[in-house]
Design a protein around this motif. Structure first.
Motif, mmCIF file in Angstrom:
data_model
loop_
_atom_site.group_PDB
_atom_site.id
_atom_site.type_symbol
_atom_site.label_atom_id
_atom_site.label_comp_id
_atom_site.label_asym_id
_atom_site.label_seq_id
_atom_site.Cartn_x
_atom_site.Cartn_y
_atom_site.Cartn_z
ATOM 1 N N LYS A 160 1.446 -21.627 -4.147
ATOM 2 C CA LYS A 160 2.085 -21.126 -5.355
ATOM 3 C C LYS A 160 1.407 -19.830 -5.791
ATOM 4 C CE LYS A 160 3.583 -25.629 -7.134
ATOM 5 N NZ LYS A 160 3.496 -26.592 -8.270
ATOM 6 N N LEU A 161 2.207 -18.930 -6.413
ATOM 7 C CA LEU A 161 1.675 -17.661 -6.888
ATOM 8 C C LEU A 161 0.592 -17.920 -7.923
ATOM 9 C CD1 LEU A 161 1.945 -14.565 -6.771
ATOM 10 C CD2 LEU A 161 3.648 -14.748 -8.603
ATOM 11 N N ILE A 207 -2.364 -10.228 -13.693
ATOM 12 C CA ILE A 207 -1.638 -11.307 -14.374
ATOM 13 C C ILE A 207 -2.021 -12.625 -13.708
ATOM 14 C CG2 ILE A 207 0.633 -12.265 -14.934
ATOM 15 C CD1 ILE A 207 1.730 -9.394 -14.730
ATOM 16 N N ASN A 208 -2.466 -13.571 -14.499
ATOM 17 C CA ASN A 208 -2.790 -14.898 -14.003
ATOM 18 C C ASN A 208 -1.581 -15.795 -14.257
ATOM 19 O OD1 ASN A 208 -3.773 -17.553 -13.617
ATOM 20 N ND2 ASN A 208 -5.865 -16.850 -14.041
ATOM 21 N N ASP A 209 -0.801 -16.050 -13.201
ATOM 22 C CA ASP A 209 0.422 -16.831 -13.356
ATOM 23 C C ASP A 209 0.136 -18.297 -13.650
ATOM 24 O OD1 ASP A 209 3.043 -15.141 -12.379
ATOM 25 O OD2 ASP A 209 1.212 -14.404 -11.465
ATOM 26 N N ILE A 247 0.848 -1.188 0.000
ATOM 27 C CA ILE A 247 0.000 0.000 0.000
ATOM 28 C C ILE A 247 0.884 1.239 0.000
ATOM 29 C CG2 ILE A 247 -1.799 1.278 1.237
ATOM 30 C CD1 ILE A 247 -1.524 -2.202 2.344
ATOM 31 N N GLU A 248 0.797 2.037 -1.059
ATOM 32 C CA GLU A 248 1.628 3.228 -1.176
ATOM 33 C C GLU A 248 1.296 4.199 -0.045
ATOM 34 O OE1 GLU A 248 3.306 6.788 -2.076
ATOM 35 O OE2 GLU A 248 1.178 6.689 -2.525
ATOM 36 N N LYS A 249 2.331 4.642 0.668
ATOM 37 C CA LYS A 249 2.101 5.401 1.897
ATOM 38 C C LYS A 249 1.458 6.759 1.653
ATOM 39 C CE LYS A 249 5.367 3.280 5.067
ATOM 40 N NZ LYS A 249 6.428 3.518 6.065
ATOM 41 N N GLU A 250 1.873 7.458 0.601
ATOM 42 C CA GLU A 250 1.368 8.819 0.406
ATOM 43 C C GLU A 250 -0.110 8.834 0.054
ATOM 44 O OE1 GLU A 250 2.057 12.827 -2.270
ATOM 45 O OE2 GLU A 250 3.078 10.965 -2.793
ATOM 46 N N SER A 251 -0.506 8.021 -0.915
ATOM 47 C CA SER A 251 -1.894 8.037 -1.366
ATOM 48 C C SER A 251 -2.779 7.084 -0.576
ATOM 49 C CB SER A 251 -1.971 7.666 -2.851
ATOM 50 O OG SER A 251 -1.596 6.309 -3.044
ATOM 51 N N GLY A 252 -2.165 6.074 0.076
ATOM 52 C CA GLY A 252 -2.953 5.062 0.760
ATOM 53 C C GLY A 252 -3.582 4.058 -0.184
ATOM 54 N N GLN A 253 -3.222 4.100 -1.478
ATOM 55 C CA GLN A 253 -3.794 3.195 -2.468
ATOM 56 C C GLN A 253 -3.025 1.879 -2.512
ATOM 57 O OE1 GLN A 253 -6.400 3.469 -4.401
ATOM 58 N NE2 GLN A 253 -6.908 5.634 -4.568
ATOM 59 N N PRO A 254 -3.721 0.734 -2.651
ATOM 60 C CA PRO A 254 -3.017 -0.525 -2.920
ATOM 61 C C PRO A 254 -2.244 -0.408 -4.225
ATOM 62 C CG PRO A 254 -5.286 -0.940 -2.300
ATOM 63 C CD PRO A 254 -5.174 0.539 -2.544
ATOM 64 N N LEU A 255 -0.947 -0.574 -4.150
ATOM 65 C CA LEU A 255 -0.087 -0.381 -5.320
ATOM 66 C C LEU A 255 0.120 -1.684 -6.078
ATOM 67 C CD1 LEU A 255 1.839 1.723 -6.729
ATOM 68 C CD2 LEU A 255 3.651 0.809 -5.274
ATOM 69 N N GLN A 256 0.246 -2.769 -5.326
ATOM 70 C CA GLN A 256 0.531 -4.070 -5.938
ATOM 71 C C GLN A 256 0.100 -5.160 -4.967
ATOM 72 O OE1 GLN A 256 4.370 -4.097 -7.722
ATOM 73 N NE2 GLN A 256 4.404 -6.286 -8.106
ATOM 74 N N ALA A 257 -0.280 -6.309 -5.499
ATOM 75 C CA ALA A 257 -0.671 -7.424 -4.642
ATOM 76 C C ALA A 257 -0.305 -8.739 -5.323
ATOM 77 C CB ALA A 257 -2.162 -7.390 -4.343
ATOM 78 N N GLU A 258 -0.018 -9.725 -4.502
ATOM 79 C CA GLU A 258 0.251 -11.078 -4.979
ATOM 80 C C GLU A 258 -0.712 -12.027 -4.272
ATOM 81 O OE1 GLU A 258 5.089 -10.560 -5.720
ATOM 82 O OE2 GLU A 258 4.339 -11.751 -4.015
ATOM 83 N N ALA A 259 -1.396 -12.855 -5.054
ATOM 84 C CA ALA A 259 -2.348 -13.808 -4.505
ATOM 85 C C ALA A 259 -1.823 -15.228 -4.707
ATOM 86 C CB ALA A 259 -3.708 -13.651 -5.179
ATOM 87 N N TYR A 260 -1.887 -16.018 -3.639
ATOM 88 C CA TYR A 260 -1.371 -17.386 -3.662
ATOM 89 C C TYR A 260 -2.522 -18.371 -3.465
ATOM 90 C CZ TYR A 260 3.211 -15.220 -3.186
ATOM 91 O OH TYR A 260 4.337 -14.464 -3.404
ATOM 92 N N GLY A 261 -2.429 -19.504 -4.159
ATOM 93 C CA GLY A 261 -3.435 -20.535 -4.039
ATOM 94 C C GLY A 261 -3.226 -21.398 -2.807
ATOM 95 N N ALA A 262 -4.089 -22.393 -2.655
ATOM 96 C CA ALA A 262 -3.991 -23.286 -1.503
ATOM 97 C C ALA A 262 -2.692 -24.075 -1.505
ATOM 98 C CB ALA A 262 -5.188 -24.235 -1.482
#
Length: 245
Positions: free
Chosen positions: A201-202, A226-228, A183-198
């Motif tokens: 794995k990414l 991006i769907n890895d 989460i970018e500190k200045e704007s408070g916006q989520p900048l990037q995220a990574e989601a992992y399965g059960a």
């Protein structure tokens, strides 16, 4: 938007004394759930899908944001394509309640939209407009999970960020078990995220492509997913010449 370079790189390591752990994570997740638009807007955009081995026509999207005293909503309308019917998604956000999803999809091009269905939680793990964005991604459903942990701050894409790890105690097959958000500190916006399965794995990577400051407010220009697992990728590009309500 102002960005911090060399000074931030050294300052983050020496001066970032933000609290970490589960309590701080729950507080950070609550603050993200409480972020609301400053005013109502309409805007248009386009979903561009690539990486599936064959050309996919872009999907036109219309969006509308509405706010009131207790909650706010974002509505997405996707136009029909030569092979798929139109869709409508209403995501209703509340700072102290679960995110609601109202979703309708026409059975084929040219058909009218049926009555919307109410979806909750993992029921919303379905794609919008055939893209890599799930309905639940657009509702940031993982901020609703009970297990939230704040990690030490990090630099990401040249910007100082808070880091939140959202853990799903009961992941559905094919769903997310863990999502890590910068989460970018200045704007408070989520900048990037990574989601992992059960399987740990990414599974997918979310990226806020760019943000601009318009009339004192931060506005998102594009989102990327991006769907890895399938090597597919989708961008959702917004036209910032919005019609103010």
């Amino acid at each position: 938007m102002a960005f911090f370079f060399c000074a931030a790189v050294f300052g983050l390591r020496a001066q970032d004394v933000s609290p970490t752990g589960p309590e701080a994570g729950r507080e950070l997740a609550e603050s993200l759930r409480s972020m609301r638009p400053a005013e109502d807007f309409k805007w248009s955009g386009v979903l561009k899908i690539a990486g599936r081995g064959h050309p996919i026509p872009p999907v036109l999207v219309q969006c509308e944001t509405k706010t009131n005293k207790t909650n706010w909503s974002v509505t997405y309308w996707t136009a029909a394509t030569p092979t798929a019917g139109a869709e409508k998604l209403v995501v209703i956000f509340s700072p102290d309640g679960p995110t609601q999803y109202k979703y309708a999809r026409a059975s084929k091009p040219g058909d009218s939209l049926p009555e919307a269905k109410n979806l909750t939680g993992a029921e919303a793990d379905i794609p919008l407009g055939g893209s890599d964005f799930w309905l639940s991604d657009l509702g940031f459903e993982f901020y609703q999970w009970p297990d939230q942990v704040r990690l030490p701050g990090q630099m990401r894409r040249g910007q100082p960020c808070n880091v939140l790890e959202s853990r799903n105690p009961h992941p559905e097959p094919g769903g997310y078990s863990l999502v890590r958000t910068w989460i970018e500190k200045e704007s408070g916006q989520p900048l990037q995220a990574e989601a992992y399965g059960a399987d740990k794995k990414l599974l997918k990577e979310f990226e806020l492509g760019s943000v601009v400051k318009i009339n004192g407010h931060y506005e998102v220009k594009d989102l990327k997913m991006i769907n890895d697992k399938t090597d597919s990728r989708t961008s959702l590009n917004f036209d910032l010449d919005k019609e103010k309500k």
